[in-house]
Scaffold this motif. Structure first.
Motif, short mmCIF file in Angstrom:
data_model
loop_
_atom_site.label_atom_id
_atom_site.label_comp_id
_atom_site.label_asym_id
_atom_site.label_seq_id
_atom_site.Cartn_x
_atom_site.Cartn_y
_atom_site.Cartn_z
N GLU A 274 22.18 66.47 -35.15
CA GLU A 274 23.59 66.25 -34.81
C GLU A 274 24.22 67.61 -34.49
N VAL A 275 25.01 67.68 -33.45
CA VAL A 275 25.69 68.91 -33.06
C VAL A 275 26.99 69.00 -33.83
N GLY A 276 27.19 70.11 -34.57
CA GLY A 276 28.40 70.28 -35.36
C GLY A 276 29.54 70.83 -34.54
N GLY A 277 30.74 70.87 -35.10
CA GLY A 277 31.83 71.41 -34.31
C GLY A 277 33.02 71.69 -35.00
N LEU B 103 18.28 82.29 -23.23
CA LEU B 103 18.66 81.86 -21.89
C LEU B 103 19.86 80.91 -21.94
N LEU B 104 19.90 80.02 -22.91
CA LEU B 104 21.05 79.12 -23.05
C LEU B 104 22.34 79.92 -23.25
N PRO C 244 47.52 76.06 -17.15
CA PRO C 244 47.06 74.97 -18.01
C PRO C 244 45.72 75.26 -18.69
N VAL C 245 45.77 76.05 -19.76
CA VAL C 245 44.57 76.35 -20.53
C VAL C 245 44.86 76.12 -22.02
N THR C 246 43.84 75.77 -22.73
CA THR C 246 43.90 75.62 -24.18
C THR C 246 42.68 76.34 -24.75
N PRO C 247 42.77 77.66 -24.84
CA PRO C 247 41.59 78.42 -25.26
C PRO C 247 41.29 78.21 -26.74
N GLY C 248 40.05 78.45 -27.09
CA GLY C 248 39.64 78.34 -28.48
C GLY C 248 38.15 78.53 -28.62
N TYR C 249 37.68 78.29 -29.82
CA TYR C 249 36.26 78.49 -30.12
C TYR C 249 35.60 77.17 -30.44
N LEU C 250 34.34 77.09 -30.10
CA LEU C 250 33.52 75.91 -30.37
C LEU C 250 32.23 76.39 -31.02
N ARG C 251 31.92 75.83 -32.18
CA ARG C 251 30.64 76.10 -32.84
C ARG C 251 29.75 74.89 -32.62
N ALA C 252 28.51 75.14 -32.25
CA ALA C 252 27.60 74.04 -32.00
C ALA C 252 26.22 74.38 -32.55
N GLU C 253 25.53 73.35 -33.00
CA GLU C 253 24.19 73.53 -33.51
C GLU C 253 23.20 73.51 -32.34
N ASP D 133 20.75 78.77 -36.35
CA ASP D 133 20.71 77.55 -35.54
C ASP D 133 22.05 77.21 -34.91
N GLU D 134 22.97 78.18 -34.87
CA GLU D 134 24.30 77.92 -34.31
C GLU D 134 24.66 78.91 -33.22
N ILE D 135 25.50 78.42 -32.34
CA ILE D 135 26.08 79.28 -31.30
C ILE D 135 27.59 79.09 -31.37
#
Length: 165
Positions: A162-165, A107-108, A87-96, A126-128
């Motif tokens: 605001e954190v984007g996504g 460190l984060l 039960p996995v739903t892999p993918g990518y997340l972009r966040a500010e 400014d994104e990860i």
């Protein structure tokens, strides 16, 4: 912190590691001191002193946070991967990012990579970007909480963007 005290501190820490790895054997102290100085200098070139310093009284709380999250996430990942239905739903997340540049962001990114279920892919501007094992889980909330914990470790306040996504 200036470069010379940073170099000396890193050299002393590396020498202490060398001494403990060699069980205090005096025959390797000269080599260990020289190697430690070289590695300390290289680390200074690659990672210069930062304006952001870890607050020692916040360190135990961060370590406890990291260890507890690691344990819970490892159990969750193991449960998922051992399940016949996977039960996995892999993918990518972009966040500010709302942490200041430099060591706090580094460190984060590394903390997130060490927690099971997430892997830092890129840290740019400014994104990860994170690779996530299961996007149906509250990954964004976990990211935000981890960012707050890292901010507390350095005694900085993450800005309210605001954190984007």
């Amino acid at each position: 912190m200036s470069r010379l005290p940073t170099l000396v501190l890193r050299w002393l820490l590396l020498s202490l590691v060398w001494w403990s790895l060699t069980d205090g054997d005096a025959s390797g102290l000269v080599f260990g001191a020289a190697a430690g100085l070289l590695v300390a200098w290289i680390s200074l070139v690659l990672f210069p002193p930062s304006l952001h310093v870890i607050r020692l009284r916040a360190l135990p709380g961060f370590v406890l946070f990291f260890l507890s999250r690691s344990l819970l996430a490892a159990i969750d990942v193991s449960r998922r991967l051992l399940s016949p239905s996977l039960p996995v739903t892999p993918g990518y997340l972009r966040a500010e990012l709302s942490l200041p540049e430099g060591v706090p962001r580094w460190l984060l990114a590394n903390t997130l990579s060490l927690l099971p279920g997430t892997l830092s892919v890129t840290l740019q501007g400014d994104e990860i970007e994170l690779h996530c094992l299961d996007l149906t889980q509250p990954v964004r909330q976990d990211f935000e909480y981890t960012q707050v914990r890292v901010a507390a470790l350095f005694g900085v306040t993450p800005d309210q963007r605001e954190v984007g996504g």
